[in-house]
Design a protein around this motif. Structure first.
Motif, PDB file in Angstrom:
ATOM      1  N   GLN A 122       0.804  -1.219   0.000  1.00 58.81           N
ATOM      2  CA  GLN A 122       0.000   0.000   0.000  1.00 58.81           C
ATOM      3  C   GLN A 122       0.844   1.280   0.000  1.00 58.81           C
ATOM      4  OE1 GLN A 122      -3.687  -0.318   2.575  1.00 58.81           O
ATOM      5  NE2 GLN A 122      -2.532  -2.033   3.411  1.00 58.81           N
ATOM      6  N   VAL A 123       2.161   1.124   0.060  1.00 60.76           N
ATOM      7  CA  VAL A 123       3.049   2.293   0.112  1.00 60.76           C
ATOM      8  C   VAL A 123       3.722   2.495  -1.243  1.00 60.76           C
ATOM      9  CG1 VAL A 123       5.094   3.296   1.186  1.00 60.76           C
ATOM     10  CG2 VAL A 123       3.489   1.983   2.564  1.00 60.76           C
ATOM     11  N   SER A 127       6.618   8.351  -2.497  1.00 59.33           N
ATOM     12  CA  SER A 127       6.004   9.239  -1.509  1.00 59.33           C
ATOM     13  C   SER A 127       6.981   9.605  -0.397  1.00 59.33           C
ATOM     14  CB  SER A 127       4.761   8.578  -0.904  1.00 59.33           C
ATOM     15  OG  SER A 127       5.111   7.412  -0.183  1.00 59.33           O
ATOM     16  N   LYS A 191      -2.870   8.253   0.877  1.00 65.75           N
ATOM     17  CA  LYS A 191      -1.590   7.551   0.747  1.00 65.75           C
ATOM     18  C   LYS A 191      -0.458   8.305   1.433  1.00 65.75           C
ATOM     19  CE  LYS A 191      -2.784   4.043  -1.987  1.00 65.75           C
ATOM     20  NZ  LYS A 191      -2.533   2.611  -1.671  1.00 65.75           N
ATOM     21  N   SER A 195       1.815   6.776   4.400  1.00 62.94           N
ATOM     22  CA  SER A 195       3.271   6.681   4.272  1.00 62.94           C
ATOM     23  C   SER A 195       3.958   7.367   5.444  1.00 62.94           C
ATOM     24  CB  SER A 195       3.724   7.318   2.953  1.00 62.94           C
ATOM     25  OG  SER A 195       3.173   6.633   1.846  1.00 62.94           O
ATOM     26  N   LEU A 198       3.681   5.101   8.430  1.00 60.33           N
ATOM     27  CA  LEU A 198       4.597   3.971   8.271  1.00 60.33           C
ATOM     28  C   LEU A 198       6.031   4.388   8.582  1.00 60.33           C
ATOM     29  CD1 LEU A 198       5.133   1.064   7.419  1.00 60.33           C
ATOM     30  CD2 LEU A 198       5.285   1.848   5.052  1.00 60.33           C
TER      31      LEU A 198
END
Length: 234
Positions: A122-123, A127, A191, A195, A198
């Motif tokens: 999903q990353v 980004s 997103k 990110s 994360l």
């Protein structure tokens, strides 16, 4: 990205609902586990220690989702009650060949890597080069670190012990990723935010071991591990 305002009454409702859910599970859960054990007494102890906890965890996760909470809340509540001492029907649990934790270790070894693979999918790597993401990540990391260091001030003892406990609580780990994943699946965060979260999880997790070693360096040199810090963390 979904926008809106913070509704205090909704936040209080969720807090109350989660508290009632966990309290109900802690009150009724042991009775349900004992009923399952009586029902499945004919099974081998290894089979019972695998089947009963699995059914219990899945059921509570489903119930948590049913009442509007995250499934992780139900799973956490189930984990609080899954004790080997419940399985006395098969004799002294301390003499059982395997504990519940040992039986579920292979499952954890399989599912945890898959979970991190799904998070990575999903990353978008580009980004991480976005100045907005880097700035947001830096802000989240700063708040994450300072929040735990301030919490560590409540520990009784020397300043270095307070610092060590605060550093030890820094990692956000899987729980932060779980809620971030839920947020992105509901389109509550985009997103870029995902990110940034994360990156914050990675920084706090990777930075903790060397910082903790530094914080405990003087007090543990030549004395062996400092057990008192572990007790404070518990």
């Amino acid at each position: 990205m979904v926008t809106g305002s913070i509704e205090l009454d909704e936040i209080l409702r969720i807090i109350l609902l989660a508290s009632l859910f966990i309290a109900s599970v802690l009150l009724l859960g042991p009775h349900i586990i004992r009923a399952l054990i009586r029902l499945l007494r004919h099974m081998e102890v290894v089979e019972a220690k695998l089947f009963i906890p699995f059914v219990f965890v899945m059921t509570l996760a489903w119930l948590a989702n049913l009442v509007g909470l995250a499934t992780i809340v139900g799973a956490f509540a189930a984990g609080l009650l899954m004790l080997d001492s419940h399985f006395q029907a098969w004799g002294d649990y301390r003499k059982h060949k395997y504990s519940i934790k040992e039986l579920f270790a292979p499952l954890e070894a399989i599912l945890v890597p898959i979970f991190f693979v799904l998070m990575g999918i999903q990353v978008k790597l580009e980004s991480f080069l976005d100045p907005q993401v880097l700035l947001l990540s830096a802000g989240l990391t700063l708040v994450a670190v300072l929040g735990k260091l301030v919490a560590g001030l409540g520990v009784m003892g020397a300043d270095r012990r307070r610092l060590a406990v605060g550093i030890g609580m820094m990692p956000r780990g899987e729980v932060g990723l779980v809620f971030a994943s839920i947020g992105i699946s509901l389109n509550v965060i985009d997103k870029a935010m995902f990110s940034a979260v994360l990156m914050m999880v990675m920084v706090t997790t990777l930075a903790t071991p060397p910082l903790l070693k530094w914080a405990l360096g003087d007090s543990t040199e030549g004395k062996g591990p400092d057990r008192s810090v572990g007790k404070q963390c518990q």
